[in-house]
Design a protein around this motif. Structure first.
Motif, PDB file in Angstrom:
ATOM      1  N   ASN A   1      -1.974  12.338 -69.062  1.00 44.97           N
ATOM      2  CA  ASN A   1      -1.683  13.233 -70.820  1.00 44.97           C
ATOM      3  C   ASN A   1      -2.009  11.493 -71.474  1.00 44.97           C
ATOM      4  O   ASN A   1      -0.842  10.716 -71.315  1.00 44.97           O
ATOM      5  CB  ASN A   1      -1.033  14.192 -71.603  1.00 44.97           C
ATOM      6  CG  ASN A   1      -1.302  13.960 -72.548  1.00 44.97           C
ATOM      7  OD1 ASN A   1      -0.665  13.759 -73.496  1.00 44.97           O
ATOM      8  ND2 ASN A   1      -2.765  14.813 -72.651  1.00 44.97           N
TER       9      ASN A   1
ATOM     10  N   THR B   1      -6.386  12.893 -69.936  1.00 47.04           N
ATOM     11  CA  THR B   1      -5.860  14.055 -71.135  1.00 47.04           C
ATOM     12  C   THR B   1      -5.803  14.098 -71.904  1.00 47.04           C
ATOM     13  O   THR B   1      -4.800  13.012 -72.616  1.00 47.04           O
ATOM     14  CB  THR B   1      -5.757  15.916 -70.641  1.00 47.04           C
ATOM     15  OG1 THR B   1      -4.285  15.770 -70.635  1.00 47.04           O
ATOM     16  CG2 THR B   1      -5.868  16.108 -69.256  1.00 47.04           C
ATOM     17  N   ASN B   2      -6.451  14.084 -73.473  1.00 43.72           N
ATOM     18  CA  ASN B   2      -5.915  14.092 -74.316  1.00 43.72           C
ATOM     19  C   ASN B   2      -5.610  15.187 -75.958  1.00 43.72           C
ATOM     20  O   ASN B   2      -7.338  14.649 -75.960  1.00 43.72           O
ATOM     21  CB  ASN B   2      -6.869  12.875 -75.234  1.00 43.72           C
ATOM     22  CG  ASN B   2      -5.940  12.256 -76.904  1.00 43.72           C
ATOM     23  OD1 ASN B   2      -5.492  12.628 -76.583  1.00 43.72           O
ATOM     24  ND2 ASN B   2      -7.320  11.724 -77.708  1.00 43.72           N
TER      25      ASN B   2
ATOM     26  N   GLN C   1       0.308  21.022 -67.863  1.00 39.71           N
ATOM     27  CA  GLN C   1      -1.311  20.647 -66.624  1.00 39.71           C
ATOM     28  C   GLN C   1      -0.124  21.393 -65.913  1.00 39.71           C
ATOM     29  O   GLN C   1      -1.165  21.994 -65.354  1.00 39.71           O
ATOM     30  CB  GLN C   1      -1.415  19.397 -67.100  1.00 39.71           C
ATOM     31  CG  GLN C   1      -1.829  18.979 -68.544  1.00 39.71           C
ATOM     32  CD  GLN C   1      -2.747  17.608 -68.983  1.00 39.71           C
ATOM     33  OE1 GLN C   1      -2.938  17.193 -69.784  1.00 39.71           O
ATOM     34  NE2 GLN C   1      -2.634  16.840 -67.927  1.00 39.71           N
TER      35      GLN C   1
ATOM     36  N   VAL D   1       2.478  15.977 -65.549  1.00 38.25           N
ATOM     37  CA  VAL D   1       2.461  16.563 -67.080  1.00 38.25           C
ATOM     38  C   VAL D   1       3.066  17.802 -67.427  1.00 38.25           C
ATOM     39  O   VAL D   1       2.239  18.564 -65.962  1.00 38.25           O
ATOM     40  CB  VAL D   1       1.057  16.396 -68.515  1.00 38.25           C
ATOM     41  CG1 VAL D   1       1.536  16.937 -69.497  1.00 38.25           C
ATOM     42  CG2 VAL D   1       0.791  14.807 -68.306  1.00 38.25           C
TER      43      VAL D   1
END
Length: 266
Positions: free
Chosen positions: A84, A105-106, A29, A26
């Motif tokens: 993600n 991740t969210n 990120q 991502v």
């Protein structure tokens, strides 16, 4: 080292030592990891990981966010892959789990973003760096909320794609950033990224502002002209998509950008 961690989807992890070989799927990120002082831990990135600029020349490119080269990743022998929920598909994540643990991740809300930064600080034993960023971001957030408090709410549409035309709907980070700016998204009850018909825009909400994003689709002047034919009185504004859709440390720059955007809109 504290070994039990939980990602933002509720998956548990038993991390015995600090991950030293990380693949990031991502762009925002990847940028965050670098800003936390973890660049040396990153071994693989996507072709969309454009910040910091030099990274693409020194790290292995493992594909995009929706299509990755599993063999290239396997050869890198990562000990952690960071993905993600929105950017990467479940199929990709499940396939990559055969190689090593995948942290997903969210990030939808501002609070989710703070949580992600805190999590990275703990996993990589960079708590102090993470806390510095959290403090800076929280300070800028409070300052921006004061700035925007007097601004009137304006109806808006945020375009992300053409052929078909797609806009930001609800339950995503872009919509949270619109709300923070007092922009009422006319499509926030139509799903996450609805396809729309231009000719129905006026009946569906008649926006005051039409935002044309620089990514994932780079809108041009001719698109503004085309879309403008179907709005009543809306002001068309080109916006930097990274400022609305990248989370992590990028949000600090976004607050300054949003202030300038309000000046542009008048």
């Amino acid at each position: 080292m504290h070994t039990n961690f939980t990602d933002q989807l509720g998956n548990g992890f038993d991390i015995q030592s600090v991950p030293k070989r990380v693949v990031s799927l991502v762009p925002s990120q990847t940028e965050l990891l670098c800003d936390l002082g973890l660049e040396e831990h990153i071994i693989g990135i996507t072709k969309f990981c454009v910040h910091p600029y030099h990274l693409k020349s020194v790290k292995k490119i493992i594909g995009g966010t929706k299509k990755v080269h599993y063999e290239k990743i396997k050869l890198l022998q990562p000990d952690l892959i960071i993905a993600n929920k929105e950017e990467n598909t479940l199929e990709i994540v499940e396939e990559l789990r055969k190689i090593c643990p995948v942290w997903v991740t969210n990030v939808i809300t501002f609070e989710d973003n703070i949580q992600m930064i805190s999590d990275f600080g703990k996993i990589f034993k960079h708590r102090t760096e993470a806390q510095k960023w959290i403090d800076k971001i929280n300070f800028a957030y409070t300052d921006f909320k004061t700035f925007v408090a007097e601004k009137p709410t304006q109806k808006a549409t945020y375009f992300i794609w053409k052929n078909p035309y797609m806009v930001a709907g609800s339950d995503n980070f872009i919509n949270e950033m619109l709300k923070l700016n007092h922009f009422k998204n006319i499509y926030d009850d139509k799903g996450r990224y609805p396809e729309i018909e231009l000719k129905k825009m006026r009946i569906e909400g008649d926006p005051d502002l039409v935002f044309l994003s620089s990514e994932p689709f780079p809108f041009k002047e001719e698109d503004a002209f085309e879309i403008g034919r179907f709005t009543h009185h809306a002001k068309t504004v080109f916006v930097d998509g990274e400022m609305f859709s990248w989370y992590g440390s990028r949000i600090l720059k976004a607050f300054a950008y949003f202030k300038k955007l309000h000046e542009r809109i008048g």
